[in-house]
Design a protein around this motif. Structure first.
Motif, short mmCIF file in Angstrom:
data_model
loop_
_atom_site.label_atom_id
_atom_site.label_comp_id
_atom_site.label_asym_id
_atom_site.label_seq_id
_atom_site.Cartn_x
_atom_site.Cartn_y
_atom_site.Cartn_z
N GLN A 113 35.48 40.65 32.41
CA GLN A 113 36.88 40.71 32.85
C GLN A 113 37.34 39.43 33.59
OE1 GLN A 113 38.77 43.22 31.80
NE2 GLN A 113 36.91 43.95 30.80
N ALA A 126 33.48 44.98 37.00
CA ALA A 126 33.58 44.65 35.58
C ALA A 126 32.22 44.76 34.90
CB ALA A 126 34.13 43.23 35.42
N ASN A 129 42.26 43.29 29.95
CA ASN A 129 41.53 44.48 30.37
C ASN A 129 40.82 45.15 29.20
OD1 ASN A 129 43.69 45.44 28.99
ND2 ASN A 129 44.37 46.90 30.53
#
Length: 239
Positions: A181, A158, A211
Motif C-alpha cells: 500500500q 498493509a 487501495n
C-alpha cells in the motif's frame, strides 16, 4: 552395339533409379521444417515470451504461439526460467488465444491486529461492604461489576508480499520493499509502483488504485509482463 552390351546398359540404368529416388526424397526433406519447427531457443536472463516472439516473429503479441508449443514445460506464461530450451514453431496464419490465467494468483496475507494484554484485562468488581455486627442483618446489595471499556480497534497494517519468481521478487524488493500500500511522492503506488495511467492500461480498476489487494496488483503485473515483458522495470531496477 552388341545385344549383350545393350542389356547391360539397361540393367545399370534400372539399378540407378532407386538411388536417384532416395536422393530426391532426402533433398525434399531437407527443405521442409521438421514438424513446423523454426528454431530452438535457450532462455536468457531478462527474457519473456513477448520479447522472444518479437525477436523471431517481429511481433510481441504472437507470444501465445510459443507458449502453447512449449506448454509441457511452461506452466505460467509470465514465468520462464533462464536456461530453458524452447521450441520456436513457424508462425501460423492465426495466432492462438492467450491462456485464461497468466500466473499464479497469490492470496493476500492479512497481518493480525496487535492487541495488548491491558486491553483484555478483566473488569474489577466493586467491593462488598459488610453490615455492622450489632445491627439487624442487612442483605448486602449485589455487587455491580464496573463496565468494561471496549478495546479500541486498530487498523490492520498493509499486507506485505515478496513475490513468487526471481524476477518478481527482485522488482518488488527494489520498488516497494514488499509494502503493498505504499504511495510515493510522485503518485506511484503499490508493490510494483504503477502510475495511475499504467495501472489502468494493464487492466487495473481506476477505483482500486491506492487501495488494491495483493491479488489484484499481481494480476495487473502479470498482464504487464505478458504484454511488454520486464522492460517496464529492468532499465530502472537492474532485475
Amino acid at each position: 552395339m552388341h545385344p549383350s552390351a545393350t542389356a547391360h546398359a539397361a540393367t545399370h540404368q534400372t539399378a540407378q533409379r532407386p538411388t536417384e529416388l532416395l536422393s530426391a526424397l532426402m533433398r525434399a526433406k531437407a527443405k521442409t521444417p521438421e514438424s513446423g519447427l523454426l528454431a530452438s531457443y535457450t532462455v536468457r536472463s531478462g527474457d519473456s515470451l513477448s520479447v522472444i516472439a518479437q525477436h523471431f516473429y517481429h511481433s510481441s503479441s504472437a507470444w501465445p504461439v510459443i507458449f502453447w508449443a512449449n506448454h509441457g514445460q511452461i506452466r505460467w506464461a509470465n514465468e520462464i526460467s533462464t536456461g530453458q530450451k524452447l521450441r520456436i514453431p513457424v508462425k501460423p496464419a492465426t495466432i492462438p488465444a492467450a491462456p485464461g490465467q497468466l500466473g499464479p494468483a497469490a492470496a493476500p496475507v492479512a497481518a493480525p491486529a496487535h492487541v495488548t494484554a491491558a486491553q483484555y484485562a478483566p473488569a474489577e468488581s466493586a467491593p462488598v461492604q459488610a453490615a455492622p455486627a450489632e445491627s439487624a442483618p442487612v442483605q448486602a446489595a449485589p455487587a455491580q461489576a464496573a463496565p468494561a471499556q471496549a478495546a479500541p480497534v486498530q487498523a490492520a497494517p498493509a499486507a506485505n508480499y515478496s513475490g513468487s519468481s526471481g524476477l518478481q521478487q527482485c522488482i518488488i524488493s527494489r520498488e516497494s520493499g514488499g509494502n503493498s500500500q505504499v504511495m510515493n511522492g510522485s503518485g506511484h503506488y503499490g508493490l510494483y509502483q504503477f502510475s495511475a495511467s499504467t495501472w489502468q492500461a494493464y487492466g487495473g480498476s481506476a477505483g482500486s488504485f491506492g487501495n488494491a489487494s495483493v491479488a489484484e496488483q499481481n494480476q495487473v503485473f502479470n498482464n504487464a509482463i505478458a504484454a511488454g515483458g520486464a522492460s517496464n522495470w529492468t532499465p530502472y531496477d537492474g532485475c
